[in-house]
Scaffold this active site. Structure first.
Site: not given
Length: 379
Positions: A152, A180-181, A284, A301
């Site tokens: 993503g 689904s990506n 950092c 996700c």
């Protein structure tokens, strides 16, 4: 008595005057052939063979008001080029008298390498920006950027870094493309379902910009390979979706002295920052997250869902920060966390100072190896 020639009659100028005008913004156009420029060129010049001027000059110099200084080997072809440019409406076109031979004799700056006509056309909008220009575009071409994650966040980051002309882009991901990506990972396509993401992304990037080198590493970032993979790059962009990878990236960034461009998304929100160990004031990643949150606090996700555009918004912000770092322009998001709420349509900036007690970069921090870092997330 002969009349003094007008500016419109003058087609030639001396090399030293040309160099001074170039410093004031004039375009120095090398009209020699590609192979002639291989041995060197006048600093800051753009290569465009004389025979291609009519076809390509509008993209190299969109404004006909811009002053153009044509230069060739000895001054003959550039005089023809200047005449052609005047006929095309570039009233401030001139030929550099004596060409490169005289330019070199007068000790004016030369450089190896060049920006070919393809690149001059491809990056014309960059070249028009004083903050980028030829020098910046050449800096981009020399840059080596590691992008961890080809999903993503990685999709928009990779597309825009390649489009911008980043010379070498290393993609690191061990996953394959799933249907689904495709709702958010726009670098992939339905026809490439089942293909390794790094290979799918490489195909898309080569189609977009064949000048960019794409190194595809189909591996998961681990304690055993993190330094080997990241060493030799100029910066790292975090497109990962899990905490173990991010903690490894943070540790390697500190160890190797590489800036790390961080981004994350969750449902309808996202955040971006830059961690730069080259700066004494930079925090950092572990100043932000000293210890990883629990799975309940930060579901992935597939569990929590994500609005498809969110990785695009955050990934583009990360790409922007990466380009700023390479070009050394603007003010990177060091010490600042930029947060976006898509539902509210708002951005807000939070101060993120360096934590003196940070387990990653604090004065008392110790590094016990990447295996120890990896165990933090499995504890």
């Amino acid at each position: 008595m002969n009349a003094k020639p007008s500016a419109a009659d003058i087609l030639e100028i001396d090399p030293r005057a040309a160099h001074e005008r170039q410093q004031d913004g004039a375009l120095l156009l090398d009209v020699r052939e590609h192979d002639e420029r291989a041995s060197g060129r006048a600093s800051g010049s753009i290569g465009l063979p004389r025979g291609e001027i009519e076809r390509r000059i509008a993209t190299v110099a969109p404004s006909r008001e811009r002053e153009i200084l044509a230069i060739c080997a000895s001054g003959s072809r550039s005089l023809i080029a200047a005449t052609t440019l005047r006929a095309l409406g570039y009233a401030r076109a001139y030929s550099v008298r004596g060409g490169h031979a005289r330019w070199i004799r007068e000790g004016l700056p030369m450089e190896r390498g060049e920006l070919e006509a393809d690149a001059a056309e491809r990056y014309a909008r960059h070249l028009a920006l004083p903050e980028v220009g030829l020098a910046g575009q050449q800096r981009l071409a020399r840059a080596r950027v590691a992008l961890v994650g080809a999903g993503g966040l990685g999709a928009p980051i990779a597309l825009y870094l390649a489009a911008a002309g980043v010379g070498t882009l290393t993609l690191v991901d061990d996953d394959v493309v799933e249907r689904s990506n495709l709702q958010r990972q726009v670098i992939h396509a339905d026809a490439r379902i089942g293909m390794p993401k790094v290979d799918s992304a490489r195909d898309a990037l080569r189609a977009l910009n064949p000048c960019v080198r794409v190194d595809a590493i189909r591996e998961r970032l681990r304690a055993s390979n993190v330094e080997d993979i990241l060493a030799g790059h100029d910066l790292v962009v975090d497109g990962a979706d899990n905490f173990p990878t991010r903690y490894l990236l943070s540790a390697a960034s500190l160890r190797l002295g590489l800036p790390l461009v961080y981004g994350a998304v969750h449902r309808f929100s996202g955040q971006v920052s830059v961690f730069d160990p080259r700066r004494a004031d930079s925090p950092c990643y572990r100043c932000l997250f000293p210890q990883p949150p629990s799975a309940a606090e930060a579901p992935n996700c597939s569990e929590a869902g994500v609005l498809g555009v969110m990785p695009g918004i955050v990934g583009l912000l990360q790409a922007s920060e990466a380009l700023k770092l390479v070009l050394e322009i603007g003010e990177p998001l060091v010490g600042r966390l930029l947060c976006h709420d898509a539902l509210a349509g708002t951005f807000r900036e939070l101060r993120l100072p360096r934590d003196p007690a940070c387990p990653g970069c604090g004065a008392a921090a110790t590094f016990a190896g990447y295996d120890d870092v990896a165990r933090i997330c499995s504890a």
